[in-house]
Design an enzyme around this catalytic site. Structure first.
Site, PDB file in Angstrom:
ATOM      1  CG  PHE A 154      -2.206   0.794   1.000  1.00  0.00           C
ATOM      2  CD1 PHE A 154      -3.063   0.518  -0.053  1.00  0.00           C
ATOM      3  CD2 PHE A 154      -2.529   1.828   1.853  1.00  0.00           C
ATOM      4  CE1 PHE A 154      -4.218   1.259  -0.252  1.00  0.00           C
ATOM      5  CE2 PHE A 154      -3.682   2.580   1.679  1.00  0.00           C
ATOM      6  CZ  PHE A 154      -4.533   2.291   0.618  1.00  0.00           C
ATOM      7  N   GLY A 155       1.849   1.241  -0.924  1.00  0.00           N
ATOM      8  CA  GLY A 155       2.665   2.419  -1.136  1.00  0.00           C
ATOM      9  C   GLY A 155       2.021   3.341  -2.150  1.00  0.00           C
ATOM     10  NE  ARG A 156       6.204   6.987  -4.799  1.00  0.00           N
ATOM     11  CZ  ARG A 156       7.410   6.971  -4.227  1.00  0.00           C
ATOM     12  NH1 ARG A 156       7.630   7.692  -3.160  1.00  0.00           N
ATOM     13  NH2 ARG A 156       8.383   6.248  -4.735  1.00  0.00           N
ATOM     14  NE  ARG A 177       6.515  -1.326   5.317  1.00  0.00           N
ATOM     15  CZ  ARG A 177       7.316  -0.627   6.121  1.00  0.00           C
ATOM     16  NH1 ARG A 177       7.908  -1.226   7.136  1.00  0.00           N
ATOM     17  NH2 ARG A 177       7.510   0.661   5.911  1.00  0.00           N
ATOM     18  NE  ARG A 244      11.507  -4.406 -10.899  1.00  0.00           N
ATOM     19  CZ  ARG A 244      11.104  -3.281 -11.469  1.00  0.00           C
ATOM     20  NH1 ARG A 244       9.904  -3.239 -12.036  1.00  0.00           N
ATOM     21  NH2 ARG A 244      11.877  -2.225 -11.498  1.00  0.00           N
ATOM     22  CD  GLU A 273       9.934  -7.809 -17.915  1.00  0.00           C
ATOM     23  OE1 GLU A 273      10.246  -6.646 -18.220  1.00  0.00           O
ATOM     24  OE2 GLU A 273       9.192  -8.088 -16.957  1.00  0.00           O
ATOM     25  CG  HIS A 291       8.181  -4.059 -17.719  1.00  0.00           C
ATOM     26  ND1 HIS A 291       9.238  -4.682 -17.080  1.00  0.00           N
ATOM     27  CD2 HIS A 291       7.842  -3.004 -16.913  1.00  0.00           C
ATOM     28  CE1 HIS A 291       9.516  -4.046 -15.953  1.00  0.00           C
ATOM     29  NE2 HIS A 291       8.682  -3.024 -15.833  1.00  0.00           N
ATOM     30  N   GLY A 293       4.063  -0.473 -17.824  1.00  0.00           N
ATOM     31  CA  GLY A 293       3.480   0.273 -16.711  1.00  0.00           C
ATOM     32  C   GLY A 293       3.777   1.754 -16.730  1.00  0.00           C
TER      33      GLY A 293
END
Length: 331
Positions: A154-156, A177, A244, A273, A291, A293
């Site tokens: 629950f970060g940015r 986390r 990731r 990847e 990829h 994003g």
């Protein structure tokens, strides 16, 4: 002071390269350097800073022999670099945080919508001439509104995804986390207080209709989603990964999708990847993006600016604006 010297493994967008060229000399190899070429560049003493991509790997052995001041990573993540080894050998690391939050959250929401409503299957059906007209049972998908979105992290980016999901009237749960836990107060939640609910990792997995991953790659998050976790998800649930690739055991995911342990997956990142695990691309209940994003014109330009500024300041012996390991030069 000597002119700064930069080794840029892959061309970066404007204004990155013009800034680097205005500040010093820039070497661009004719093709993406392999591990041997990257090591030679780092050991040569010809460059002050390597401007790198996530596909460029800096392990402890390379860093112990490197004659560079720093590595400026064209990314927010830096799991391609052994940061502890870089710090031990006085190699500063810079990254580009903060600028791709909204773009990545947009892609997370795109994957939720696309996999839930079977958009790629529908597009393929139409393009291949197999659409014969509307039917009551044609490509029935899962609801988005009213569904439960579980956010692992629950970060940015996790918060930006929550903001979008709430606008779709989704119920939002989060574990800050995983696989561990810590309490997040209402004061820390801010705008999300009483709008989202914190639960433990196991409860998040079991309750989510869409489980979206927003954790950095670290030892404790590698294969965070494994066969056991996939078995614990609802059979109607969807897995979304914009974090990731190695956070998910890709082979276990393929098995879960084939055996209907979960209903689908939307992925923008992959364990090895750019290679996909055998069989993943053939599964109809997946949406697979390459990829992208952060792939908007404005975001990549801002990433390039931050990356160049980090590189220029490091080449001058100054701690960069966005250091990963500022302690690298303290001694």
């Amino acid at each position: 002071m000597n002119e700064p010297r930069f080794y840029v493994t892959t061309p970066i967008p404007g204004p990155g390269l013009p800034l680097l060229r205005a500040a010093g000399s820039v070497h661009l190899p004719t093709e993406q350097p392999d591990a041997t070429a990257l090591r030679q560049a780092c050991e040569s003493g010809d460059y002050d800073v390597i401007v790198a991509q996530v596909k460029d790997h800096f392990d402890a052995d390379l860093l112990s022999a490197a004659k560079i001041r720093g590595v400026s990573n064209f990314a927010v993540g830096y799991d391609n670099i052994d940061v502890a080894a870089a710090t031990a050998h006085a190699v500063m690391i810079g990254n580009t945080p903060g600028v791709l939050t909204d773009a990545t959250a947009d892609v997370a929401m795109l994957l939720i919508l696309a996999v839930g409503r079977r958009a790629v299957e529908a597009d393929t059906l139409l393009r291949t001439g197999r659409f014969t007209g509307w039917r009551p049972d044609l490509l029935l998908g899962q609801d988005i509104s009213g569904a439960t979105l579980g956010l692992a992290g629950f970060g940015r980016i996790g918060r930006a995804t929550a903001r979008r999901a709430l606008a779709f009237d989704m119920k939002v749960l989060f574990c800050p986390r995983p696989p561990g836990d810590r309490h997040v107060s209402d004061a820390e939640l801010g705008e999300f207080a009483e709008r989202v609910r914190q639960v433990g990792w196991e409860d998040l997995v079991a309750a989510s209709d869409y489980l979206s991953l927003h954790v950095p790659l670290a030892e404790q998050t590698r294969h965070l989603v494994n066969a056991e976790v996939l078995r614990s998800m609802k059979p109607t649930a969807m897995l979304i990964n914009t974090a990731r690739g190695p956070v998910v055991d890709e082979q276990a995911l393929i098995t879960a999708l084939k055996t209907n342990e979960i209903a689908g997956a939307g992925l923008d990142v992959y364990e090895n990847e750019p290679r996909l695990a055998a069989g993943l691309a053939e599964l109809p209940n997946t949406v697979l993006l390459p990829h992208i994003g952060s792939a908007t014109v404005s975001v990549r330009a801002e990433m390039a600016r931050l990356c160049a500024e980090n590189a220029i300041t490091m080449a001058r012996g100054v701690v960069p604006p966005h250091p990963v390991n500022p302690e690298a030069w303290r001694n």
